[in-house]
Scaffold this active site. Structure first.
Site, PDB file in Angstrom:
ATOM      1  N   ASN A  66       0.877  -1.140  -0.044  1.00  0.00           N
ATOM      2  CA  ASN A  66       0.017   0.002   0.060  1.00  0.00           C
ATOM      3  C   ASN A  66       0.981   1.178  -0.032  1.00  0.00           C
ATOM      4  OD1 ASN A  66      -1.870   2.023   0.209  1.00  0.00           O
ATOM      5  ND2 ASN A  66      -2.770   0.914   2.384  1.00  0.00           N
TER       6      ASN A  66
ATOM      7  N   ARG B 144      -2.493  -2.099  -3.600  1.00  0.00           N
ATOM      8  CA  ARG B 144      -3.775  -1.203  -3.102  1.00  0.00           C
ATOM      9  C   ARG B 144      -3.785  -0.211  -4.161  1.00  0.00           C
ATOM     10  NH1 ARG B 144      -5.954   1.389   2.333  1.00  0.00           N
ATOM     11  NH2 ARG B 144      -8.049   1.766   1.300  1.00  0.00           N
TER      12      ARG B 144
ATOM     13  N   HIS C   3     -13.271   2.207   0.127  1.00  0.00           N
ATOM     14  CA  HIS C   3     -13.444   1.033   1.232  1.00  0.00           C
ATOM     15  C   HIS C   3     -13.893  -0.003   0.456  1.00  0.00           C
ATOM     16  CE1 HIS C   3     -14.095   4.065   4.440  1.00  0.00           C
ATOM     17  NE2 HIS C   3     -12.599   3.933   4.535  1.00  0.00           N
TER      18      HIS C   3
ATOM     19  N   ARG D  99     -13.674  14.333   8.406  1.00  0.00           N
ATOM     20  CA  ARG D  99     -14.439  14.716   7.304  1.00  0.00           C
ATOM     21  C   ARG D  99     -15.967  14.869   7.696  1.00  0.00           C
ATOM     22  NH1 ARG D  99     -12.636   9.628   4.417  1.00  0.00           N
ATOM     23  NH2 ARG D  99     -10.414   9.994   3.684  1.00  0.00           N
TER      24      ARG D  99
ATOM     25  N   GLU E 110      -8.207  -6.109   4.985  1.00  0.00           N
ATOM     26  CA  GLU E 110      -8.134  -5.694   3.443  1.00  0.00           C
ATOM     27  C   GLU E 110      -6.793  -6.257   2.776  1.00  0.00           C
ATOM     28  OE1 GLU E 110      -9.325  -1.271   3.029  1.00  0.00           O
ATOM     29  OE2 GLU E 110      -9.084  -1.514   5.204  1.00  0.00           O
TER      30      GLU E 110
END
Ligand code: AMP
Length: 402
Positions: A7, A93, A182, A241, A384
């Site tokens: 990643n 990723r 996601h 956020r 993940e």
């Protein structure tokens, strides 16, 4: 089989060496401050091997970072494999696959070009992801590389879910639409939940609640709708956020404070959400502590979060004409019984009944609803990296079998 999962960020690179069949994790770690003063962390999961914690390693580019990862993985004393040839493939990723990618794929020149084409949609992440891919190609030219996109799982959404009600030209010329994020986590939880409930055809809402949060409506393992949009700003309020917001708020703030749209968006991404509502922290543990001590702003932040999550669950239950399963995952979803309880309190009308004792559990894969609950509620810890490793192995094995 060994899959190296990467990643890559602009100045960092997380890595895990994984067995996709057993989930066994021989080693993981992190390269930070790439291009600055290079800090290298290595966490072998095998007893007797030395942990390296943020040691100085020169990493002017991602290539040196990957080289350092391979060096330690094959180190005769502290390594976990004998040679780089024991790495069967690398899974990367990649944040944004735009309309180009509806699934993971083996990387070739065409795929690289298509990821480049998606840069306007993922301007911060896609260039960094490409740096990671190119570095691996340079250092391990014979090892297959696979791209796993955060958006791909959501590409099964119907147009009524992904189109914005704005003039068509922005969709046709500029690919402006809902994508969702996601995706690798939602895919993992959907797949794992099907195993746990022992059926393939059922309707569920997955709540990925962490520092970033998103919900997905999933039917028979396929995404029908999701709360994030063109970018990860949309949906429920998150750590920092704002979540969904009237676009006129941006216009008002920019005009009144002579702020650029970019600066306003930075404020909505980095200084809003739980941090802004509580005035204390974006971390849910701090919000819980604050609320316990009577801090009204922390209480409001938690109430707002649970209220908006419950509204999305209700909306998605309507979109799917009822749901069989509700799942919670990610840092908050897996660990925070208070938030899960607050969300489920709104959902009694659709037959959701939590077992308060089971709901105290943290980080464990388990059912937390009562036997007579009309909707089964589960905590399913996400993974993940394992999903990336499994997708990578599947593609590489299929290519070998051809
Ligand atoms: P993630 O983005 O999935 O890593 O999730 C990070 C969020 O999970 C942070 O807001 C943490 O406060 C929250 N979190 C992690 N552990 C716990 C816990 N035991 N209780 C409540 N929240 C937690």
């Amino acid at each position: 089989m060994n899959i190296l999962v990467i990643n890559a960020g602009s100045s960092s690179l997380k890595y895990q060496l994984l067995n996709p069949e057993t989930g066994e994790l021989p080693a993981k770690g992190l390269c930070e401050r790439i291009g600055i003063d290079g800090k290298f962390t290595y966490k072998p999961q095998v007893e007797g091997k030395q942990v390296l914690d943020a040691i100085d390693v020169a990493m002017p580019t991602h290539s040196e970072a990957i080289a350092a990862v391979l060096d330690i993985l094959v180190d005769p004393v502290d390594g976990v494999i004998k040679s780089v040839d024991e790495i069967d493939a690398v899974g990367h990723r990649v944040l944004h696959g735009g309309m180009e990618f509806s699934d993971s794929c083996i990387i070739d020149d065409e795929v690289i070009k298509a990821i480049e084409k998606c840069i306007p949609l993922g301007p911060l992440h896609n260039p960094a992801n490409l740096m990671g891919i190119r570095a691996c190609q340079a250092v391990m030219p014979k090892t297959p590389q696979v791209a796993v996109f955060d958006t791909a799982f959501h590409m099964t959404m119907p147009p009524k879910a992904y189109r914005y009600a704005i003039p068509k030209e922005y969709y046709e010329n500029d690919d402006i639409r809902r994508y969702g994020f996601h995706g690798t986590s939602h895919k993992y939880v959907a797949k794992r939940t099907a195993e746990l409930v022992g059926k393939k055809n059922f309707k569920m809402v997955n709540c990925h609640l962490g520092n970033g949060s998103s919900l997905s409506a999933i039917k028979d393992g396929k995404c029908m709708d999701t709360s994030m949009g063109l970018s990860p700003l949309a949906g429920v309020p998150m750590g920092t956020r704002s979540g969904d917001i009237d676009a006129c708020v941006v216009q008002f703030i920019c005009n009144k404070y002579n702020m650029s749209v970019d600066d306003c968006l930075t404020m909505l991404n980095k200084k809003s959400g739980m941090l802004a509502l509580s005035g204390v922290s974006s971390d849910f543990r701090d919000l819980g502590d604050g609320a316990d001590k009577g801090n009204e702003d922390c209480k409001l932040a938690l109430e707002k979060f649970a209220y908006e999550v419950a509204k999305y669950v209700g909306a998605y239950a309507a979109a799917l004409n009822g749901i069989d399963v509700l799942t919670f995952t990610a840092g908050v979803g897996e660990n925070d019984g208070l938030v899960r309880g607050m969300v489920c309190d709104y959902l009694g009308f659709m037959g959701v009944k939590l077992d308060p004792e089971l709901n105290k559990s943290r980080g464990k894969e388990m059912v937390i609803s009562t036997p007579d609950s009309k909707v089964q509620v589960w905590v399913v810890p996400t993974n993940e990296e394992l999903m990336i490793a499994q997708d990578t192995a599947e593609l590489v094995n299929a290519a070998k079998a051809k």
